[in-house]
Design a protein around this motif. Structure first.
Motif: not given
Length: 239
Positions: A20-27, A40-41, A85-90
Protein backbone atom coordinates in the motif's frame (compact mmCIF):
# COMPACT_ATOMS: atom_id res chain seq x y z
CA UNK A 1 13.46 -23.65 6.54
CA UNK A 2 10.60 -21.28 7.35
CA UNK A 3 12.11 -18.30 5.52
CA UNK A 4 12.55 -20.36 2.37
CA UNK A 5 8.97 -21.64 2.61
CA UNK A 6 7.72 -18.07 2.86
CA UNK A 7 9.75 -17.02 -0.16
CA UNK A 8 8.59 -19.93 -2.26
CA UNK A 9 4.97 -19.06 -1.45
CA UNK A 10 5.49 -15.96 -3.58
CA UNK A 11 6.22 -18.16 -6.57
CA UNK A 12 3.08 -20.32 -6.51
CA UNK A 13 1.69 -18.55 -9.57
CA UNK A 14 -0.24 -15.77 -7.86
CA UNK A 15 1.04 -12.20 -7.70
CA UNK A 16 2.50 -11.04 -4.39
CA UNK A 17 0.26 -8.86 -2.18
CA UNK A 18 0.78 -5.29 -3.45
CA UNK A 19 2.31 -2.84 -1.02
CA UNK A 20 0.00 0.00 0.00
CA UNK A 21 2.82 2.41 0.87
CA UNK A 22 5.12 1.64 -2.06
CA UNK A 23 4.50 1.75 -5.80
CA UNK A 24 6.83 0.34 -8.44
CA UNK A 25 7.50 1.81 -11.87
CA UNK A 26 7.68 -1.71 -13.34
CA UNK A 27 6.89 -5.23 -12.22
CA UNK A 28 9.71 -7.21 -13.80
CA UNK A 29 13.06 -6.75 -15.48
CA UNK A 30 14.67 -8.30 -18.55
CA UNK A 31 18.35 -7.37 -18.79
CA UNK A 32 19.74 -7.73 -22.34
CA UNK A 33 23.09 -9.44 -22.79
CA UNK A 34 24.59 -6.17 -24.06
CA UNK A 35 23.75 -4.29 -20.83
CA UNK A 36 25.24 -4.79 -17.38
CA UNK A 37 22.58 -2.94 -15.38
CA UNK A 38 18.99 -1.71 -15.34
CA UNK A 39 16.82 0.17 -12.85
CA UNK A 40 13.33 0.75 -11.57
CA UNK A 41 11.77 3.43 -9.38
CA UNK A 42 10.17 2.87 -5.99
CA UNK A 43 7.59 5.55 -5.17
CA UNK A 44 6.33 6.32 -1.66
CA UNK A 45 2.92 7.97 -2.03
CA UNK A 46 2.15 7.79 1.68
CA UNK A 47 2.48 10.44 4.39
CA UNK A 48 5.05 8.44 6.38
CA UNK A 49 8.57 7.29 5.64
CA UNK A 50 9.00 3.84 4.05
CA UNK A 51 11.97 1.74 5.11
CA UNK A 52 12.93 -1.76 4.06
CA UNK A 53 15.41 -3.76 2.05
CA UNK A 54 15.85 -5.35 -1.38
CA UNK A 55 17.31 -8.82 -1.92
CA UNK A 56 17.86 -10.83 -5.08
CA UNK A 57 17.72 -14.64 -5.30
CA UNK A 58 18.66 -17.08 -8.03
CA UNK A 59 15.47 -18.82 -9.18
CA UNK A 60 15.48 -22.41 -10.45
CA UNK A 61 12.94 -25.11 -11.24
CA UNK A 62 14.93 -28.30 -10.63
CA UNK A 63 12.03 -30.72 -10.96
CA UNK A 64 9.10 -30.61 -8.56
CA UNK A 65 8.93 -26.91 -7.73
CA UNK A 66 10.66 -23.56 -7.44
CA UNK A 67 13.83 -23.00 -5.44
CA UNK A 68 15.50 -19.76 -4.36
CA UNK A 69 19.14 -19.33 -3.39
CA UNK A 70 21.10 -16.16 -2.58
CA UNK A 71 22.55 -14.77 -5.81
CA UNK A 72 26.25 -13.97 -6.10
CA UNK A 73 26.23 -12.83 -9.73
CA UNK A 74 23.51 -10.17 -9.48
CA UNK A 75 23.26 -7.27 -7.04
CA UNK A 76 20.81 -4.50 -6.15
CA UNK A 77 21.77 -1.00 -5.07
CA UNK A 78 20.88 0.30 -2.60
CA UNK A 79 20.02 -2.86 -0.67
CA UNK A 80 18.72 -0.90 2.33
CA UNK A 81 15.93 1.51 1.50
CA UNK A 82 14.67 4.66 3.19
CA UNK A 83 12.17 6.70 1.17
CA UNK A 84 10.71 9.93 2.54
CA UNK A 85 6.98 10.67 2.14
CA UNK A 86 6.09 11.70 -1.40
CA UNK A 87 9.58 10.82 -2.67
CA UNK A 88 11.00 8.09 -4.87
CA UNK A 89 14.13 5.93 -4.89
CA UNK A 90 15.97 4.55 -7.90
CA UNK A 91 16.87 0.88 -7.45
CA UNK A 92 19.64 -0.45 -9.70
CA UNK A 93 20.01 -4.08 -10.72
CA UNK A 94 23.61 -4.88 -11.63
CA UNK A 95 25.02 -7.97 -13.32
CA UNK A 96 28.36 -8.82 -11.71
CA UNK A 97 29.73 -11.11 -14.41
CA UNK A 98 29.29 -11.94 -18.08
CA UNK A 99 25.88 -12.51 -19.62
CA UNK A 100 24.61 -16.10 -19.75
CA UNK A 101 26.00 -17.94 -22.74
CA UNK A 102 23.07 -19.98 -24.07
CA UNK A 103 20.18 -20.09 -21.57
CA UNK A 104 18.45 -17.18 -19.88
CA UNK A 105 19.01 -17.01 -16.09
CA UNK A 106 16.11 -16.23 -13.77
CA UNK A 107 16.02 -14.41 -10.43
CA UNK A 108 13.49 -13.08 -7.94
CA UNK A 109 13.86 -9.59 -6.51
CA UNK A 110 12.15 -9.25 -3.12
CA UNK A 111 11.38 -5.79 -1.73
CA UNK A 112 10.38 -6.13 1.91
CA UNK A 113 9.32 -3.42 4.38
CA UNK A 114 11.01 -3.12 7.75
CA UNK A 115 7.65 -2.85 9.52
CA UNK A 116 4.51 -4.98 9.13
CA UNK A 117 1.38 -3.27 7.86
CA UNK A 118 -1.30 -2.31 10.42
CA UNK A 119 -3.48 -5.18 9.19
CA UNK A 120 -0.61 -7.59 9.85
CA UNK A 121 0.05 -8.26 6.14
CA UNK A 122 3.58 -8.52 4.81
CA UNK A 123 3.58 -5.81 2.13
CA UNK A 124 6.23 -7.45 -0.02
CA UNK A 125 6.86 -7.17 -3.73
CA UNK A 126 8.26 -10.15 -5.62
CA UNK A 127 9.54 -9.32 -9.11
CA UNK A 128 10.95 -11.65 -11.76
CA UNK A 129 14.34 -10.67 -13.17
CA UNK A 130 15.74 -12.34 -16.28
CA UNK A 131 19.29 -12.09 -17.63
CA UNK A 132 18.97 -12.68 -21.34
CA UNK A 133 21.56 -14.93 -23.00
CA UNK A 134 24.22 -13.87 -25.47
CA UNK A 135 22.79 -16.45 -27.89
CA UNK A 136 19.65 -15.57 -29.82
CA UNK A 137 16.31 -16.21 -28.11
CA UNK A 138 15.07 -19.67 -29.04
CA UNK A 139 11.48 -20.16 -27.81
CA UNK A 140 10.14 -23.69 -28.28
CA UNK A 141 6.70 -25.22 -27.75
CA UNK A 142 6.08 -26.24 -24.16
CA UNK A 143 5.82 -30.01 -23.91
CA UNK A 144 2.75 -31.00 -21.92
CA UNK A 145 1.88 -34.21 -20.10
CA UNK A 146 -0.65 -35.41 -17.55
CA UNK A 147 0.76 -37.16 -14.48
CA UNK A 148 -1.32 -39.38 -12.23
CA UNK A 149 -0.34 -41.03 -8.93
CA UNK A 150 -2.75 -43.36 -7.09
CA UNK A 151 -4.39 -41.49 -4.23
CA UNK A 152 -3.12 -38.13 -5.46
CA UNK A 153 -4.78 -35.47 -7.64
CA UNK A 154 -3.64 -35.47 -11.26
CA UNK A 155 -1.05 -32.92 -12.34
CA UNK A 156 -0.45 -30.99 -15.53
CA UNK A 157 3.27 -30.79 -16.25
CA UNK A 158 4.83 -28.43 -18.78
CA UNK A 159 8.44 -28.56 -19.92
CA UNK A 160 10.18 -25.64 -21.62
CA UNK A 161 12.98 -26.77 -23.93
CA UNK A 162 13.68 -23.24 -25.16
CA UNK A 163 16.33 -20.89 -23.83
CA UNK A 164 13.92 -18.18 -22.59
CA UNK A 165 11.09 -18.27 -20.04
CA UNK A 166 7.38 -18.65 -20.80
CA UNK A 167 4.69 -16.78 -18.83
CA UNK A 168 1.22 -18.33 -18.56
CA UNK A 169 -2.05 -16.80 -17.37
CA UNK A 170 -5.71 -17.86 -17.14
CA UNK A 171 -5.10 -21.60 -17.21
CA UNK A 172 -8.23 -23.53 -18.24
CA UNK A 173 -9.33 -27.07 -19.00
CA UNK A 174 -11.01 -27.39 -22.40
CA UNK A 175 -13.41 -30.36 -22.49
CA UNK A 176 -14.23 -32.47 -25.53
CA UNK A 177 -17.10 -30.11 -26.41
CA UNK A 178 -14.77 -27.10 -26.43
CA UNK A 179 -16.05 -25.59 -23.16
CA UNK A 180 -13.49 -23.77 -21.01
CA UNK A 181 -13.33 -24.51 -17.26
CA UNK A 182 -11.15 -22.07 -15.31
CA UNK A 183 -8.36 -23.63 -13.23
CA UNK A 184 -6.21 -20.59 -12.38
CA UNK A 185 -7.37 -17.08 -13.16
CA UNK A 186 -4.76 -14.40 -13.65
CA UNK A 187 -1.08 -15.28 -13.57
CA UNK A 188 -0.66 -19.06 -13.49
CA UNK A 189 3.12 -18.93 -13.32
CA UNK A 190 6.33 -19.21 -15.27
CA UNK A 191 8.11 -22.11 -16.89
CA UNK A 192 11.80 -21.23 -16.91
CA UNK A 193 14.23 -21.99 -19.71
CA UNK A 194 15.23 -25.64 -19.84
CA UNK A 195 12.92 -26.43 -16.92
CA UNK A 196 9.55 -27.93 -16.05
CA UNK A 197 6.69 -26.95 -13.80
CA UNK A 198 3.63 -28.84 -12.54
CA UNK A 199 0.15 -27.69 -11.55
CA UNK A 200 -2.18 -29.87 -9.41
CA UNK A 201 -5.58 -30.30 -11.00
CA UNK A 202 -8.86 -30.35 -9.03
CA UNK A 203 -10.93 -33.55 -9.25
CA UNK A 204 -13.76 -33.44 -11.77
CA UNK A 205 -16.39 -35.88 -13.04
CA UNK A 206 -14.93 -37.76 -15.97
CA UNK A 207 -11.42 -36.65 -15.13
CA UNK A 208 -9.42 -34.93 -17.84
CA UNK A 209 -9.63 -37.56 -20.56
CA UNK A 210 -10.56 -36.43 -24.05
CA UNK A 211 -9.82 -32.77 -23.41
CA UNK A 212 -6.95 -30.33 -23.40
CA UNK A 213 -5.84 -27.14 -21.70
CA UNK A 214 -5.50 -23.51 -22.66
CA UNK A 215 -3.56 -20.57 -21.33
CA UNK A 216 -2.97 -16.95 -22.23
CA UNK A 217 0.61 -16.17 -23.23
CA UNK A 218 2.70 -13.10 -22.53
CA UNK A 219 1.64 -11.49 -25.81
CA UNK A 220 -2.04 -11.83 -24.88
CA UNK A 221 -2.80 -14.65 -27.31
CA UNK A 222 -4.45 -17.90 -26.24
CA UNK A 223 -2.99 -21.29 -27.06
CA UNK A 224 -4.46 -24.73 -26.54
CA UNK A 225 -2.33 -27.27 -24.70
CA UNK A 226 -2.92 -30.89 -25.62
CA UNK A 227 -1.56 -33.46 -23.19
CA UNK A 228 1.37 -34.27 -25.48
CA UNK A 229 2.29 -31.54 -28.00
CA UNK A 230 1.92 -28.17 -26.45
CA UNK A 231 1.91 -24.48 -26.26
CA UNK A 232 4.36 -22.12 -27.91
CA UNK A 233 5.60 -19.04 -26.03
CA UNK A 234 5.73 -15.83 -28.03
CA UNK A 235 8.92 -14.91 -29.85
CA UNK A 236 9.59 -12.15 -27.32
CA UNK A 237 8.28 -13.46 -23.97
CA UNK A 238 7.28 -10.78 -21.50
CA UNK A 239 7.12 -10.48 -17.75
Amino acid sequence: MMWRTALLALLCGLPAVPAQALQLSRHGVELPAADSSDALWLINDESTEWTGHATVYLWNQPGQGDTLHPADDLAVSPARLRIAPGQRQRLRIVRLGPAPDRDERAYRLLITPQAVAPQGRAERHSLPVFLQPAASARPEPLQASLQATPGQPPQLRLYNGGNVHARLADLCFVDAQGHHHALLQGLAGYVLAGSGRSWPLPPRDGGYAGGGFSARLADGSESVIAPAPAIAPPALPGL
